[in-house]
Design an enzyme around this catalytic site. Structure first.
Site, PDB file in Angstrom:
ATOM      1  N   GLN A  55     -39.706 -24.660  49.692  1.00 53.56           N
ATOM      2  CA  GLN A  55     -39.937 -23.406  49.267  1.00 53.56           C
ATOM      3  C   GLN A  55     -41.392 -22.921  49.587  1.00 53.56           C
ATOM      4  O   GLN A  55     -42.362 -23.500  49.575  1.00 53.56           O
ATOM      5  CB  GLN A  55     -40.033 -23.700  47.473  1.00 53.56           C
ATOM      6  CG  GLN A  55     -40.490 -22.108  46.851  1.00 53.56           C
ATOM      7  CD  GLN A  55     -40.567 -22.269  45.384  1.00 53.56           C
ATOM      8  OE1 GLN A  55     -40.491 -23.290  44.734  1.00 53.56           O
ATOM      9  NE2 GLN A  55     -40.651 -21.264  44.591  1.00 53.56           N
TER      10      GLN A  55
ATOM     11  N   HIS B 243     -36.187 -16.567  43.981  1.00 56.02           N
ATOM     12  CA  HIS B 243     -35.419 -15.864  45.005  1.00 56.02           C
ATOM     13  C   HIS B 243     -34.040 -16.855  45.174  1.00 56.02           C
ATOM     14  O   HIS B 243     -34.052 -17.831  45.504  1.00 56.02           O
ATOM     15  CB  HIS B 243     -35.878 -15.586  46.254  1.00 56.02           C
ATOM     16  CG  HIS B 243     -36.839 -16.637  47.062  1.00 56.02           C
ATOM     17  ND1 HIS B 243     -38.002 -17.015  46.662  1.00 56.02           N
ATOM     18  CD2 HIS B 243     -36.339 -17.341  47.977  1.00 56.02           C
ATOM     19  CE1 HIS B 243     -38.270 -18.021  47.305  1.00 56.02           C
ATOM     20  NE2 HIS B 243     -37.414 -18.239  48.290  1.00 56.02           N
TER      21      HIS B 243
END
Ligand code: AMP
Ligand code: ZN
Length: 114
Positions: A94, A100
């Site tokens: 990440q 997202h």
């Protein structure tokens, strides 16, 4: 809007993106470094840091992002096989801290993922 957040700036149009879909709750755009023929990011318009920071009040938007992924999967003709993925935390890779959902498809997928 978080003034220091890349994806909040994309939603606001301050940083350009290739928009795929938008409604009052989510913004969807092409990943700048695609890992599959279809690789889009589905993000809530409200700034949420990530899955592990999500709270019960985010439950609806989490489910909604998955439904939008299914809609885009249908519209892009990738229903023969796609993935929806949240990378969570540094060991997952990440790199952006605005929630997202990755939608990847259009090629054979391997399992387990790397
Ligand atoms: P993650 O590694 O799960 O945090 O995913 C972040 C994703 O954002 C990566 O796949 C990047 O390629 C993508 N990304 C970073 N900057 C941009 C940008 N300006 N426009 C579109 N996608 C981006
Ligand atoms: Zn943000």
């Amino acid at each position: 809007m978080d003034e220091n957040c890349l994806f909040c700036k994309i939603i606001a149009g301050k940083i350009p993106s290739k928009k795929v879909y938008e409604d009052d709750k989510v913004f969807v755009f092409e990943d700048i470094s695609p890992k599959a023929p279809t690789h889009v990011l589905i993000i809530p318009k409200r700034h949420v840091v990530g899955l592990k920071e999500a709270t019960p009040e985010d439950a609806e938007i989490l489910g909604y992002c998955q439904l939008i992924a299914a809609k885009i999967g249908r519209e892009h003709g990738i229903e023969d096989g796609y993935r929806t993925v949240y990378n969570v935390g540094p060991r997952s890779g990440q790199s952006v801290f605005h929630l997202h959902l990755h939608l990847l498809g259009g090629r054979d997928m391997t399992w387990p993922p790397g």
